[in-house]
Design a protein around this motif. Structure first.
Motif, PDB file in Angstrom:
ATOM      1  N   LEU A  28       0.879 -13.059  -2.825  1.00 33.45           N
ATOM      2  CA  LEU A  28       0.036 -12.004  -2.267  1.00 33.45           C
ATOM      3  C   LEU A  28       0.271 -10.725  -3.047  1.00 33.45           C
ATOM      4  CD1 LEU A  28       0.710 -12.783   1.479  1.00 33.45           C
ATOM      5  CD2 LEU A  28      -1.411 -13.210   0.247  1.00 33.45           C
ATOM      6  N   PRO A  29      -0.730  -9.870  -3.158  1.00 32.48           N
ATOM      7  CA  PRO A  29      -2.109 -10.006  -2.679  1.00 32.48           C
ATOM      8  C   PRO A  29      -2.957 -10.811  -3.674  1.00 32.48           C
ATOM      9  CG  PRO A  29      -1.813  -7.852  -3.671  1.00 32.48           C
ATOM     10  CD  PRO A  29      -0.475  -8.547  -3.738  1.00 32.48           C
ATOM     11  N   GLU A  62       0.961  -7.340   3.876  1.00 32.97           N
ATOM     12  CA  GLU A  62       0.956  -6.258   4.859  1.00 32.97           C
ATOM     13  C   GLU A  62      -0.235  -5.368   4.570  1.00 32.97           C
ATOM     14  OE1 GLU A  62       4.112  -3.320   2.656  1.00 32.97           O
ATOM     15  OE2 GLU A  62       4.899  -4.891   3.946  1.00 32.97           O
ATOM     16  N   LYS A  63      -0.594  -4.582   5.550  1.00 25.27           N
ATOM     17  CA  LYS A  63      -1.740  -3.674   5.391  1.00 25.27           C
ATOM     18  C   LYS A  63      -1.484  -2.765   4.198  1.00 25.27           C
ATOM     19  CE  LYS A  63      -5.321  -1.272   7.220  1.00 25.27           C
ATOM     20  NZ  LYS A  63      -6.610  -1.756   6.832  1.00 25.27           N
ATOM     21  N   ASP A  64      -2.445  -2.729   3.269  1.00 23.79           N
ATOM     22  CA  ASP A  64      -2.307  -1.935   2.050  1.00 23.79           C
ATOM     23  C   ASP A  64      -3.581  -1.122   1.854  1.00 23.79           C
ATOM     24  OD1 ASP A  64      -2.007  -0.894  -0.504  1.00 23.79           O
ATOM     25  OD2 ASP A  64      -1.154  -2.746  -1.331  1.00 23.79           O
ATOM     26  N   GLU A  87     -11.287  -7.058   9.448  1.00 24.02           N
ATOM     27  CA  GLU A  87      -9.909  -7.426   9.128  1.00 24.02           C
ATOM     28  C   GLU A  87      -9.323  -8.256  10.262  1.00 24.02           C
ATOM     29  OE1 GLU A  87      -7.261  -4.441   7.214  1.00 24.02           O
ATOM     30  OE2 GLU A  87      -6.164  -4.646   9.089  1.00 24.02           O
ATOM     31  N   VAL A  88      -8.585  -9.284   9.878  1.00 25.52           N
ATOM     32  CA  VAL A  88      -7.882 -10.111  10.850  1.00 25.52           C
ATOM     33  C   VAL A  88      -6.477 -10.386  10.319  1.00 25.52           C
ATOM     34  CG1 VAL A  88      -9.947 -11.235  11.757  1.00 25.52           C
ATOM     35  CG2 VAL A  88      -8.717 -12.294   9.886  1.00 25.52           C
ATOM     36  N   PHE A  89      -5.577 -10.664  11.238  1.00 22.97           N
ATOM     37  CA  PHE A  89      -4.248 -11.126  10.864  1.00 22.97           C
ATOM     38  C   PHE A  89      -4.210 -12.614  11.170  1.00 22.97           C
ATOM     39  CE2 PHE A  89       0.242 -12.027  11.809  1.00 22.97           C
ATOM     40  CZ  PHE A  89       0.791 -11.653  10.589  1.00 22.97           C
ATOM     41  N   GLU A  92      -0.697 -17.918  11.629  1.00 22.34           N
ATOM     42  CA  GLU A  92      -0.050 -19.114  11.079  1.00 22.34           C
ATOM     43  C   GLU A  92       0.295 -18.973   9.597  1.00 22.34           C
ATOM     44  OE1 GLU A  92      -4.490 -19.736  11.514  1.00 22.34           O
ATOM     45  OE2 GLU A  92      -2.895 -19.276  12.916  1.00 22.34           O
ATOM     46  N   GLU A  93      -0.402 -18.071   8.898  1.00 23.99           N
ATOM     47  CA  GLU A  93      -0.120 -17.820   7.476  1.00 23.99           C
ATOM     48  C   GLU A  93       0.709 -16.555   7.280  1.00 23.99           C
ATOM     49  OE1 GLU A  93      -1.030 -19.793   4.909  1.00 23.99           O
ATOM     50  OE2 GLU A  93      -1.974 -21.213   6.261  1.00 23.99           O
ATOM     51  N   GLY A  94       0.714 -15.695   8.296  1.00 25.54           N
ATOM     52  CA  GLY A  94       1.435 -14.423   8.189  1.00 25.54           C
ATOM     53  C   GLY A  94       0.802 -13.463   7.190  1.00 25.54           C
ATOM     54  N   VAL A  95      -0.543 -13.456   7.134  1.00 22.80           N
ATOM     55  CA  VAL A  95      -1.246 -12.606   6.170  1.00 22.80           C
ATOM     56  C   VAL A  95      -2.378 -11.829   6.842  1.00 22.80           C
ATOM     57  CG1 VAL A  95      -0.731 -14.122   4.210  1.00 22.80           C
ATOM     58  CG2 VAL A  95      -2.885 -14.390   5.419  1.00 22.80           C
TER      59      VAL A  95
END
Length: 104
Positions: A28-29, A62-64, A87-89, A92-95
């Motif tokens: 990521l990202p 994380e939010k950037d 935007e969604v979190f 299960e992927e932690g992204v």
């Protein structure tokens, strides 16, 4: 604008970029984009206007906001119209996934 031209533009962010999906896991990202649908407008048996509706998904650990602003400035500089991103979190992927809805 073609999908290849969009790809070339997105690559200038120096992030991994792929159409639809990557063949292997990415750090990521990264950006994934896909052509969701096409549209035409016509009259007198002629196509007068063609549009592609493309989703550009920015995945972040994380939010950037700085990266989001950079992507939006890039789209703006190429006069690429985009709808209000959402935007969604993905737990299960932690992204975080921020999706831009483009018309090219």
């Amino acid at each position: 604008m073609t999908l290849q031209q969009l790809y070339n533009i997105l690559q200038t962010l120096n992030l991994p970029v792929a159409y639809h999906h990557f063949e292997s896991r990415q750090s990521l990202p990264f950006i994934v984009y896909m052509n969701e649908s096409d549209s035409t407008v016509g009259a007198d048996n002629k196509v007068l206007y063609k549009a592609k509706y493309v989703d550009v998904e920015l995945y972040m650990a994380e939010k950037d906001e700085a990266l989001e602003i950079q992507l939006e400035a890039l789209l703006d500089s190429h006069e690429i119209f985009y709808e209000d991103p959402d935007e969604v979190f993905i737990e299960e992927e932690g992204v975080f996934k921020r999706t831009y809805y483009l018309t090219i």
